[in-house]
Design an enzyme around this catalytic site. Sequence first.
Site, PDB file in Angstrom:
ATOM      1  N   GLY A 148       0.392  -4.828   1.073  1.00 44.41           N
ATOM      2  CA  GLY A 148      -0.795  -4.853   0.226  1.00 44.41           C
ATOM      3  C   GLY A 148      -0.543  -5.554  -1.101  1.00 44.41           C
ATOM      4  O   GLY A 148      -1.462  -6.107  -1.705  1.00 44.41           O
ATOM      5  N   GLU A 166       4.112  -4.862   7.481  1.00 46.71           N
ATOM      6  CA  GLU A 166       3.353  -3.792   8.132  1.00 46.71           C
ATOM      7  C   GLU A 166       3.768  -3.564   9.585  1.00 46.71           C
ATOM      8  O   GLU A 166       3.792  -2.434  10.079  1.00 46.71           O
ATOM      9  CB  GLU A 166       1.853  -4.103   8.087  1.00 46.71           C
ATOM     10  CG  GLU A 166       1.215  -3.997   6.717  1.00 46.71           C
ATOM     11  CD  GLU A 166       1.308  -5.264   5.883  1.00 46.71           C
ATOM     12  OE1 GLU A 166       2.112  -6.166   6.225  1.00 46.71           O
ATOM     13  OE2 GLU A 166       0.589  -5.355   4.883  1.00 46.71           O
ATOM     14  N   GLU A 195      -1.064  -9.086  -0.398  1.00 47.71           N
ATOM     15  CA  GLU A 195      -2.502  -9.298  -0.135  1.00 47.71           C
ATOM     16  C   GLU A 195      -3.299  -9.336  -1.434  1.00 47.71           C
ATOM     17  O   GLU A 195      -4.185 -10.166  -1.617  1.00 47.71           O
ATOM     18  CB  GLU A 195      -3.030  -8.198   0.798  1.00 47.71           C
ATOM     19  CG  GLU A 195      -2.439  -8.311   2.200  1.00 47.71           C
ATOM     20  CD  GLU A 195      -2.812  -7.125   3.094  1.00 47.71           C
ATOM     21  OE1 GLU A 195      -2.349  -5.996   2.799  1.00 47.71           O
ATOM     22  OE2 GLU A 195      -3.556  -7.328   4.063  1.00 47.71           O
ATOM     23  N   ALA A 228       0.849  -1.181   0.000  1.00 52.75           N
ATOM     24  CA  ALA A 228       0.000   0.000   0.000  1.00 52.75           C
ATOM     25  C   ALA A 228       0.893   1.242   0.000  1.00 52.75           C
ATOM     26  O   ALA A 228       1.983   1.232   0.565  1.00 52.75           O
ATOM     27  CB  ALA A 228      -0.886  -0.010   1.234  1.00 52.75           C
TER      28      ALA A 228
HETATM   29  N1  COA Z   1       4.617   3.148  -0.558  1.00 49.97           N
HETATM   30  C1  COA Z   1       5.028   4.223  -1.213  1.00 49.97           C
HETATM   31  N2  COA Z   1       6.182   4.282  -1.870  1.00 49.97           N
HETATM   32  C2  COA Z   1       6.950   3.172  -1.907  1.00 49.97           C
HETATM   33  C3  COA Z   1       6.576   1.986  -1.239  1.00 49.97           C
HETATM   34  C4  COA Z   1       5.343   2.020  -0.552  1.00 49.97           C
HETATM   35  N3  COA Z   1       4.879   0.920   0.064  1.00 49.97           N
HETATM   36  N4  COA Z   1       7.533   1.076  -1.435  1.00 49.97           N
HETATM   37  C5  COA Z   1       8.468   1.651  -2.179  1.00 49.97           C
HETATM   38  N5  COA Z   1       8.137   2.923  -2.472  1.00 49.97           N
HETATM   39  C6  COA Z   1       8.873   3.894  -3.255  1.00 49.97           C
HETATM   40  C7  COA Z   1      10.073   4.399  -2.496  1.00 49.97           C
HETATM   41  O1  COA Z   1       9.714   5.419  -1.620  1.00 49.97           O
HETATM   42  C8  COA Z   1      10.939   4.881  -3.626  1.00 49.97           C
HETATM   43  O2  COA Z   1      10.443   6.126  -4.085  1.00 49.97           O
HETATM   44  P1  COA Z   1      11.437   7.373  -4.344  1.00 49.97           P
HETATM   45  O3  COA Z   1      12.345   6.917  -5.415  1.00 49.97           O
HETATM   46  O4  COA Z   1      10.522   8.465  -4.723  1.00 49.97           O
HETATM   47  O5  COA Z   1      12.136   7.599  -3.025  1.00 49.97           O
HETATM   48  C9  COA Z   1      10.664   3.892  -4.724  1.00 49.97           C
HETATM   49  O6  COA Z   1       9.412   3.280  -4.394  1.00 49.97           O
HETATM   50  C10 COA Z   1      11.709   2.804  -4.828  1.00 49.97           C
HETATM   51  O7  COA Z   1      11.891   2.211  -3.542  1.00 49.97           O
HETATM   52  P2  COA Z   1      13.302   2.072  -2.802  1.00 49.97           P
HETATM   53  O8  COA Z   1      13.063   1.996  -1.356  1.00 49.97           O
HETATM   54  O9  COA Z   1      14.232   3.136  -3.290  1.00 49.97           O
HETATM   55  O10 COA Z   1      13.775   0.681  -3.380  1.00 49.97           O
HETATM   56  P3  COA Z   1      14.709  -0.412  -2.662  1.00 49.97           P
HETATM   57  O11 COA Z   1      14.952  -1.458  -3.667  1.00 49.97           O
HETATM   58  O12 COA Z   1      15.858   0.273  -2.010  1.00 49.97           O
HETATM   59  O13 COA Z   1      13.816  -1.007  -1.481  1.00 49.97           O
HETATM   60  C11 COA Z   1      11.802  -1.979  -0.509  1.00 49.97           C
HETATM   61  C12 COA Z   1      12.639  -1.715  -1.778  1.00 49.97           C
HETATM   62  C13 COA Z   1      10.509  -2.656  -0.970  1.00 49.97           C
HETATM   63  C14 COA Z   1      12.562  -2.895   0.441  1.00 49.97           C
HETATM   64  C15 COA Z   1      11.468  -0.653   0.190  1.00 49.97           C
HETATM   65  O14 COA Z   1      10.994   0.254  -0.754  1.00 49.97           O
HETATM   66  C16 COA Z   1      10.393  -0.788   1.258  1.00 49.97           C
HETATM   67  O15 COA Z   1      10.678  -1.240   2.356  1.00 49.97           O
HETATM   68  N6  COA Z   1       9.165  -0.342   0.967  1.00 49.97           N
HETATM   69  C17 COA Z   1       8.073  -0.372   1.912  1.00 49.97           C
HETATM   70  C18 COA Z   1       7.468  -1.756   1.977  1.00 49.97           C
HETATM   71  C19 COA Z   1       6.339  -1.765   2.983  1.00 49.97           C
HETATM   72  O16 COA Z   1       6.512  -1.512   4.126  1.00 49.97           O
HETATM   73  N7  COA Z   1       5.150  -2.113   2.477  1.00 49.97           N
HETATM   74  C20 COA Z   1       4.013  -2.267   3.318  1.00 49.97           C
HETATM   75  C21 COA Z   1       3.161  -1.059   3.209  1.00 49.97           C
HETATM   76  S1  COA Z   1       1.599  -1.414   3.911  1.00 49.97           S
END
Ligand code: COA
Length: 669
Positions: free
Chosen positions: A520, A543, A523, A475
């Site tokens: 999400g 989460e 999910e 999400a």
């Molecule tokens: N919501 C919004 N933006 C997200 C996102 C999310 N769940 N997951 C990734 N992004 C965005 C990042 O902010 C980044 O944007 P930016 O370039 O504008 O800063 C872009 O996607 C790329 O992500 P990045 O973190 O740079 O890639 P990475 O390969 O270093 O790491 C993850 C990937 C998935 C490990 C990391 O992005 C992450 O932990 N995301 C959150 C996952 C999460 O908690 N999801 C549950 C939400 S309910």
Amino acid sequence: MAGEVKTITVVGAGTMGHGIAELAAIAGFKVYLADINMDILNNALQRIRWSLEKLAEKGRIRESVETVMSRITPIVSVRDGEYSEDLAKALSESDFMIEAIPEKLELKQQLFAFADKHAKETAILASNTSSLPITEIAAATSRPEKVVGMHFFNPPVLMPLVEVVKGEKTSEETVAATVDLAKKMGKQTVVVKKDVPGFIVNRILGRLMESACLLVERGEYTVVQVDATAKYLLGLPMGVFELADYSGIDVFYYVFEAMSRRGFRSAKCSIFEEKFKAGEYGVKAGKGIYSYPAPNKYVKPNIPREEAKVDPLLLMALPINEAAWLLREDVATREDIDKAVKLGLGWPKGVFEYADEFGLDRVVEALERIKRDFGVDHAEPDPLLKKMVEEGRIGRKAGKGFYEYGEVEEKKMETLLVRVEKPIAWIVLNRPDKLNAISPKMIMELSQALDELEERSDVRAVILTGAGRAFSAGADVTAFAQVTPIDILRFSRKFQELTLKIQFYTKPVIVAIKGYALGGGLELAMSGDIRIASEDAMLGQPEINLGFIPGAGGTQRLARLAGPARAKELIMTGDMIPASDAEKMGIVNRVVPPELLEQEARSLALKLAEKPPIALAAAKYAIDFGLESNIWAGLQLEASLFSVLFSTEDVIEGVTAFLEKRKPKFKGR
Ligand code: COA
């Protein structure tokens, strides 16, 4: 013409000849079966009787075994080193001769010269040769326009195909009469318009075996990996090496040797050669590529699905190239080439259908790779393939390739890409720079796209996937800043409604996961029917690290897929797991190399698109509703849905097609 064919002389009562005579007798013809001595003939008659009894047991012949047998008259064809009076007399009464003697040109020419002298002027002289030129056999007669190839497959009684082969001088009337006769004998036919070595089936099979051999000998794959790929990723009835063992390595060795003597170029491969020289012919020898308990004792070799690790394109590229050559050289039509591999080799799809699914651009790349990496000059892509790629006719994804698929429709929404490649559709999460984070807008658009596709009867299955390097990282967290609990409740409910829409969608939903499927994203994926993940996929419910829990069904669906204990561990730690672990836990159905994900999802969707749509929906409902109730309610639901299906036209179609031994065409009615 064949309408008047009453009597057939089959010369040669061996493996092929006796089967051909049996077919002709079943079809109601008077048959003379000729061979050089009475021992061979008696043995042949015994084999025919045994086979007829089997067919009678299965209710596959209408008349009694005796009636069919009574149509066959054995005759000794040679006396004192000369063709016999009996053979001359049989030929003089026959409208057709089918020759199935050993594959020696000189022998065949002698027989055809004799037959030419004694057979009726109107009689057609056919050869069951698999490796000799019809033109040269015909040259021994004064009626080359009436000499034709009639290539049956072993065993003739069971194999549905006959290749009808034109020599240089064979007339169209002769071809038509031969096709007609084969049909009367219960066979389907393809016409080989030019007498090329190996005709259609053996040329394409030859390329498949060549590829298999190259992958083991010059590549880094094992026999089992190649065979598992052929079986499980290409859906062929047997592995390539398994088939060689089953049919006899010696048989293929002689066929391919004869073909190469006539100019069929193929890469040298020592695997088959060594087995042949060692007398390890396969099942019949008790040892071949695989080992068997004893000679002629067949036990299926162990070929596990997990070993399917080869890019299937590397197996199929050379056969596709060969098929393109056959088509460009006008040896056979597109339809006949596809029919030949389906009926002659039991492939689930035609070779051109495979090509269109892979995409011809990828086929050409694979051929160039084989040429370069394995040093195979004749892997040079056929000009036809190159031309089609230049013209953008690259297959299903372009809407046209060897076949036409109708326009590919592409619709771009703010957060999604929707592609319809009839009869399937792709919904692609399209915020790649945000790892396809799921925003409220995306939820709305997903719901809308699903509704639109649900209405369309020309879309039978939907694939959900992501653009860029992830399926979805969850999400959109940015939407969570400064929101009230009631806003989140609405968000959660909307997202849950979307997952329910997918779960109870009336068409199958396949989820193709590459890279991250987190929060999400996971999910969403879990609400689909079947999940395929690429080896680089990482799944998790992170989460908890943000201070909350999954809110779009994660606590419920993950527990149902993986069990409560594993669900708790994943949700409480927030850890990510690789695709292979997710497969073991039952969260994804299977894992494939990244470059194959799209192809695998497409093949699966196309397969489901051929199934009866109403029954597919019924299967989903019976399983999903049933699981949430008790077994009695579930069983009753199953029985109700089962019975309701019997009011559909598709059930009639399914049962009729089965009885008529054809592929059903389900309409969703
Ligand atoms: N919501 C919004 N933006 C997200 C996102 C999310 N769940 N997951 C990734 N992004 C965005 C990042 O902010 C980044 O944007 P930016 O370039 O504008 O800063 C872009 O996607 C790329 O992500 P990045 O973190 O740079 O890639 P990475 O390969 O270093 O790491 C993850 C990937 C998935 C490990 C990391 O992005 C992450 O932990 N995301 C959150 C996952 C999460 O908690 N999801 C549950 C939400 S309910």
